[in-house]
Design a protein around this motif. Structure first.
Motif, short mmCIF file in Angstrom:
data_model
loop_
_atom_site.label_atom_id
_atom_site.label_comp_id
_atom_site.label_asym_id
_atom_site.label_seq_id
_atom_site.Cartn_x
_atom_site.Cartn_y
_atom_site.Cartn_z
N GLN A 104 6.55 3.85 7.16
CA GLN A 104 6.88 2.46 6.81
C GLN A 104 7.56 1.73 7.97
O GLN A 104 7.31 0.55 8.20
N LYS A 105 8.40 2.48 8.72
CA LYS A 105 9.06 1.84 9.85
C LYS A 105 8.05 1.49 10.93
O LYS A 105 8.18 0.46 11.61
N PRO A 125 5.98 -2.86 3.14
CA PRO A 125 7.18 -3.07 2.31
C PRO A 125 7.34 -2.08 1.16
O PRO A 125 8.43 -1.93 0.63
N VAL A 126 6.27 -1.41 0.72
CA VAL A 126 6.34 -0.52 -0.44
C VAL A 126 5.69 0.81 -0.08
O VAL A 126 4.60 0.82 0.51
N GLY A 127 6.35 1.87 -0.43
CA GLY A 127 5.79 3.21 -0.23
C GLY A 127 6.29 4.15 -1.31
O GLY A 127 7.45 4.08 -1.72
N MET A 128 5.43 5.03 -1.80
CA MET A 128 5.82 5.98 -2.86
C MET A 128 4.99 7.25 -2.72
O MET A 128 3.89 7.23 -2.17
N LEU A 163 11.36 0.76 -1.43
CA LEU A 163 11.08 -0.64 -1.73
C LEU A 163 11.90 -1.49 -0.77
O LEU A 163 13.14 -1.37 -0.72
N GLU A 164 11.21 -2.32 -0.03
CA GLU A 164 11.91 -3.20 0.90
C GLU A 164 12.76 -4.20 0.15
O GLU A 164 13.86 -4.57 0.59
N PHE A 200 1.77 -0.09 0.25
CA PHE A 200 1.26 -1.43 -0.07
C PHE A 200 1.68 -2.38 1.05
O PHE A 200 2.80 -2.28 1.58
N SER A 201 0.79 -3.32 1.38
CA SER A 201 1.05 -4.28 2.45
C SER A 201 0.64 -5.68 1.99
O SER A 201 -0.35 -5.85 1.26
#
Length: 727
Positions: A339-340, A345-348, A368-369, A446-447
């Protein structure tokens, strides 16, 4: 010198003072360790010597009584006993096996029973104790030693009298404590004296010279090259002092050369300024040419930069995977690193649910950002499981390859995509975490901006999934290694325990054979025929015991190798059982055991089996019932036929019921034998061999305890059931 220079020298001296303290601390600790160990063994040797002296005096009195060199009445004469054992004598008496006091220093106790005396215990005078006893008692601040010596008649193996002597050991205890205190203060004085001598030596010959070298180094550091160290000794410090003097000489030479170089450099700089102007014009033209060339390489540079960024991302994940054994920690690091890098903004992370291979659920690794914006998506994802082929995660679970999804408003594949679209997220990318070809987890990102269909992205994602899977793969391998190590440790422990007990059991009959053989040689001309017969019978009995141990070990090895062969024939089972009971009559009578026989089969009933093996099975089970059922108890021996024309032999006792775990472990070879054996002789493999024999003949042996055991005269203990087939 300046004030700063003096301050540095003062700090240096403090540091060397600290070095002295450290060296002395190490010396003191070393002396303390050596003297502690020496003092421990010295005090231990003295205390054991004191204890041995008292014990020898007590044993000598018992030996004189046993050899009839001292009359029993001597134990009622305080003066005689005091002369033999010392002024610490407290009490002395002669007690019969029935508990009656026949001789005593205290005349008022004559004829009384020890059961009426609170300070004497009945189990001290048990006729089964054939060896002298030394018992240490503590009564408040006072301690005492009690000696109980059994006295035998000629050719008797059981005592008929016991000699009781009690000594006050309080003074001995105080003497031991005094020895410990004296040893402690002697060691302390030795440490202080040697530490002082070592300090004087170190200060005079080492630390003083080191301090001078430190002061000299501080002067050199501030540019003072005029001082010089005195180097007379030819040791390591002398070499250091001469080296420092040489270093100062070289520094002075180098300083002189630097001054000359600075003058030459000044002249060169004046000429260089003119040349710089000329060179600047030439560089301007070259810079213009380089800019044109740089434009042509810009695309190549961007591509290399992008590839380098991917490699750095993969490297961070590889390092994280190798540095941790925690699966969740590795996946968490991988999730945050991805994510960095991509700023998604979203990762799971979704993991397999329980033991299912086609159902996944959301794990605790969620990023969650903005919780307010994307919280609904995470909450909905945690409420439902994802089956194989369902949505992007289910599709990746099936294919095992990274996949990219663009969420269009016209195509609503599931509610998760609808919620993501409503949250402003238009693209989704999923990465499988693989162990071999097995998908063990899926990372979904998700982007809000478009994710390009880049082959390098998919290649890196595949490598990331493989590297993160290595953590689980390594964990599985470690678990297998740990299980193998535990099994190996258990086997080694069992082997060591068995060898130790085998040596003890073999030594018992061997000692009897050798001992009685030597006794027969020493008494060849004085023993009677009856005594010689008894000694030969003891040797024969010990030899049979030894042979039986060897046979058991041989049969156990053959069973484990699958090479045991039985000599089967048709035998009358009832006859074999009765003959076995007859051989155990002496043991049954000695224990006062009541055996209830319920042999409910015809006398001519025959069974095809090995006679010796069947007799050994019955002997082993009966012997266990006699020993563990307890003396003066009842044993039930029941024989009946089965529905398949086989036989069932039940041996039930009134002993303490076994736990369900123990009732299974007693059949295991070398499985904590001592816990079940108590004080009973043998290797503890009798039940193991019996069960193996029964299984080789097509049958089995089981154990029932407590409420499930047979009732024996109103009491339920343990029942061992032997089943054997007809053929």
């Amino acid at each position: 010198m300046s004030e700063q220079t003096h301050l540095k020298i003062g700090k240096r001296r403090f540091l060397f003072g600290g070095l002295t303290f450290k060296v002395l601390s190490i010396v003191v600790l070393a002396q303390l360790l050596i003297l502690s160990v020496g003092g421990y063994f010295y005090v231990g040797q003295l205390t054991r010597s004191i204890d041995a002296t008292v014990e020898n005096r007590l044993r000598s009195v018992g030996a004189l009584l046993q050899d009839s060199q001292l009359k029993y009445t001597a134990l009622s004469d305080r003066d005689v006993l005091t002369e033999l054992v010392g002024d610490e004598l407290l009490d002395g008496m002669v007690v019969g096996v029935n508990g009656t006091i026949y001789h005593s220093i205290n005349k008022s106790l004559l004829g009384q029973s020890i059961s009426k005396l609170g300070h004497l215990k009945l189990n001290w005078f048990n006729p089964t104790h054939v060896e002298p006893q030394l018992i240490r008692l503590e009564e408040g601040d006072e301690t005492s030693i009690v000696s109980i010596t059994p006295i035998f008649t000629l050719n008797s193996t059981r005592p008929f009298l016991f000699a009781y002597i009690k000594l006050d050991s309080t003074s001995l205890t105080q003497e031991k404590q005094l020895i410990m205190i004296e040893t402690f203060f002697a060691a302390l004085a030795c440490i202080l004296l040697t530490s002082f001598i070592i300090y004087i030596f170190l200060h005079r010959f080492i630390f003083k010279r080191i301090r001078s070298a430190a002061d000299f180094a501080e002067n050199v550091a501030v540019g003072d090259y005029s001082s010089k160290l005195k180097a007379f000794a030819h040791d390591e410090l002398g070499l250091l002092e001469r080296s420092l003097n040489q270093m100062v000489f070289e520094l002075k030479e180098r300083s002189h050369k630097n001054d000359e170089a600075e003058r030459e450099l000044k002249d060169v700089n004046e000429n260089l300024e003119n040349r710089v102007v000329e060179r600047t014009t030439e560089l301007s033209k070259a810079a213009h040419d380089l800019m044109l060339e740089a434009d042509s390489h810009k695309k190549t540079t961007d591509a290399l930069k992008k590839q380098g960024a991917f490699m750095q991302l993969l490297q961070r994940i590889i390092v994280a995977s190798n540095e941790t054994n925690s699966i969740d920690e590795a996946w968490k690091v991988g999730l945050h690193a991805i994510q960095k890098h991509f700023r998604w903004p979203v990762g799971m992370v979704f993991t397999l649910k329980d033991d299912h291979r086609d159902i996944m659920s959301l794990s605790e690794n969620v990023y969650l950002e903005d919780l307010k914006t994307y919280g609904e998506l995470a909450e909905y994802s945690s409420e439902f499981d994802i089956h194989m082929g369902e949505g992007l995660v289910g599709s990746v679970l099936r294919s095992g390859r990274p996949q990219l999804l663009r969420m269009d408003e016209e195509v609503k594949s599931n509610n998760r995509e609808t919620i993501a679209k409503r949250s402003g997220l238009g693209w989704s990318f999923a990465i499988p975490i693989l162990v071999g070809r097995e998908v063990v987890a899926v990372m979904e990102f998700f982007s809000a901006v478009e994710i390009e269909q880049d082959s390098e992205l998919f290649e890196v994602a595949r490598d990331i999934g493989i590297q993160l899977g290595r953590v689980m793969e390594r964990r599985r391998a470690e678990q297998l290694i740990q299980e193998a190590k535990m099994n190996s440790d258990v086997a080694n422990y069992a082997k060591t325990e068995f060898i130790s007990k085998l040596g003890h059991e073999l030594r018992t009959p061997i000692n009897a054979i050798v001992g009685f053989g030597q006794l027969m040689q020493a008494q060849a001309d004085v023993v009677s025929s009856e005594q010689r017969y008894q000694q030969l019978e003891t040797i024969t009995r010990a030899g049979r015991h030894l042979a039986r141990l060897v046979d058991q070990m041989t049969d156990l090895a053959r069973i484990e190798a699958g090479e045991l062969k039985l000599d089967t024939q048709h035998i009358q089972v009832k006859t074999v059982i009765k003959e076995t009971l007859k051989k155990l009559e002496s043991l049954i009578d000695m224990k006062n055991i009541n055996v209830i026989e319920n042999l409910d089969i015809p006398d001519d009933y025959t069974l095809n089996c090995d006679t010796a093996v069947l007799e050994q099975i019955i002997t082993s089970l009966l012997t266990n019932a006699i020993h563990y059922g307890g003396a003066s108890q009842t044993i039930l021996l029941q024989l009946s036929s089965t529905a398949t024309d086989g036989i069932q032999i039940v041996i039930a006792d009134q002993g303490k019921p076994l736990t369900p775990v123990d009732s299974q472990e007693i059949f295991e070879p070398l499985a904590r034998l001592d816990r079940h054996r108590g004080l009973v002789d043998g290797l503890g493999i009798g039940l193991t061999l019996s069960r193996e024999y029964a299984q080789v003949m097509g049958g089995d042996i089981t154990c029932q305890s407590g409420a499930s055991a047979l009732d024996v005269d109103g009491k339920r203990g343990n029942s061992f059931i032997v089943t054997l087939p007809k053929t």
